[in-house]
Motif scaffolding. Sequence first.
Motif, short mmCIF file in Angstrom:
data_model
loop_
_atom_site.label_atom_id
_atom_site.label_comp_id
_atom_site.label_asym_id
_atom_site.label_seq_id
_atom_site.Cartn_x
_atom_site.Cartn_y
_atom_site.Cartn_z
N ASN A 324 0.81 -1.22 0.00
CA ASN A 324 0.00 0.00 0.00
C ASN A 324 0.84 1.27 0.00
O ASN A 324 0.36 2.34 0.37
N THR A 325 2.08 1.15 -0.43
CA THR A 325 2.96 2.31 -0.44
C THR A 325 2.70 3.24 -1.62
O THR A 325 3.05 4.41 -1.59
N GLY A 326 2.09 2.73 -2.67
CA GLY A 326 1.78 3.54 -3.84
C GLY A 326 2.62 3.15 -5.04
O GLY A 326 3.85 3.03 -4.96
N LEU A 327 1.97 2.96 -6.16
CA LEU A 327 2.64 2.56 -7.39
C LEU A 327 3.62 3.63 -7.86
O LEU A 327 3.31 4.81 -7.88
N HIS A 328 4.80 3.19 -8.25
CA HIS A 328 5.80 4.12 -8.76
C HIS A 328 5.59 4.34 -10.27
O HIS A 328 4.64 3.82 -10.85
N ASN A 329 6.47 5.09 -10.86
CA ASN A 329 6.27 5.60 -12.23
C ASN A 329 6.34 4.49 -13.27
O ASN A 329 7.42 3.95 -13.55
N ILE A 330 5.20 4.16 -13.88
CA ILE A 330 5.19 3.13 -14.92
C ILE A 330 5.44 3.71 -16.31
O ILE A 330 5.65 2.96 -17.26
N LEU A 331 5.42 5.04 -16.41
CA LEU A 331 5.67 5.66 -17.71
C LEU A 331 7.15 5.59 -18.08
O LEU A 331 7.49 5.53 -19.27
N GLU A 332 8.03 5.62 -17.09
CA GLU A 332 9.47 5.61 -17.36
C GLU A 332 9.90 4.38 -18.14
O GLU A 332 10.65 4.52 -19.12
N PRO A 333 9.48 3.18 -17.77
CA PRO A 333 9.85 2.02 -18.62
C PRO A 333 9.02 1.94 -19.89
O PRO A 333 9.52 1.53 -20.95
N ASN A 345 -2.60 -3.18 -6.29
CA ASN A 345 -3.19 -2.00 -5.65
C ASN A 345 -2.84 -0.73 -6.41
O ASN A 345 -1.90 -0.02 -6.05
N TYR A 346 -3.60 -0.43 -7.44
CA TYR A 346 -3.29 0.72 -8.29
C TYR A 346 -4.50 1.65 -8.46
O TYR A 346 -4.55 2.45 -9.39
N SER A 347 -5.45 1.58 -7.54
CA SER A 347 -6.72 2.29 -7.71
C SER A 347 -6.57 3.81 -7.78
O SER A 347 -7.42 4.49 -8.34
#
Length: 413
Positions: A324-333, A345-347
């Motif tokens: 539950n820490t929060g999704l990091h940047n998926i745009l970078e990859p 957990n990406y709501s």
Amino acid sequence: MNLLYNIAIQLAKLVLKLLSLFNNKLKLGVDGRRETFTILENNLSKDDNTLWFHCASLGEYEQGLPIFNILREDYPKHKIVLTFFSPSGFEIRKNAPFADVVVYLPLDSKSNAKRFIDIINPELTVFVKYEIWPNYLSQIKNRGLNAILISAVFRDNQSFFKWYGSQTKKALFAFDHIFTQNEDSKKLLHSIGYNQVTVSGDTRFDRVNNQLKIDNNLPFIEAFINNTLCIVVGSSWPEDETLLIDFINNYKGEPLKFIIAPHNIKSKQIETLQDNLKVKSVLFSNKEHQNLKQFEVFILDTIGLLSKVYSYADIAYVGGAMGNTGLHNILEPAVFGIPVIIGKNYSKFPEAFDMIKHGGVTSIDSSKTLTMHLNKLITDDTFRSKIGLLNQNFINKNTGALLKISNYLKQNN
């Protein structure tokens, strides 16, 4: 309601001070806020023309950076004040090159807000995404100062759209213009009578797209990979690493390399990660004089390299969403045209919803689903390329926020 909010701020101040006795991260913030006014007074004078940029933390900083850089170029003689609320943003970007002063934002009390705006008197204020501080914005509004909110995302369960949210709702009207990431956010603003809004998209798309234009060459990564298929694990937390370590330790297929960039690079966590691996691993800090191609796992116990390392990936796993820490940047990859895997957990991350729907990102919820999806991507080159291309196309389709915001700024400042 105004009284209740200000009482809550004072209570928050007391609670943070108490908790900081037991939490080093909170202590950094409490101690840093105590120094803010002194730093400002020592670095600014009443004759200075200033711009104020505020971000909650590191993620918002990354979203704001393209605009910050443009404004730095457009206002070379202005002094720029950059503020953070969270230590995770301040400690990493306290030496931001475009800013003249970087400080923690004091808590949003009436006295703090008045004193802060008295000192900096910003010609333009830029807030990023979620940051709505009523007392600061009230000072800006009452003094006729200019302010915009960029990359904003709103949800109907937020206080702005509830009967009890009159003060936070009023604060929104201090912004001369709000740039939202999506149409739903625009509709919510219209529902409360705020109409100075443009759907610009997320500035992070422009930022990551710029990564393709710079030199991403890292010779030590090339030596490690040695022309082998590579999976990069970015910003992982223990919840992510548990699943990935299980996969790595039990993998029996064709040669495969793994690069792991933990979010927390404290020595104890790095040691635990390395001890749990049953294959040969090497740390970035120990890479010198090593025959890197002999190792199967490369652990980045450093910061600042991940965006370049993604350029070497065939598959990426982005951490933060298994817990539950929060999704990091998926745009970078994704900008490098590779498949991306995330946790369950990406709501709170609209880009994750959109990219899953588009087909380039896959959410997994267990070791079993991770193994199934990774095996498919590893063994099927055509499938892997197809999924990666979906991400590349999605990034290209969603760039342009920078142009919309910069055009507004040129026309209105």
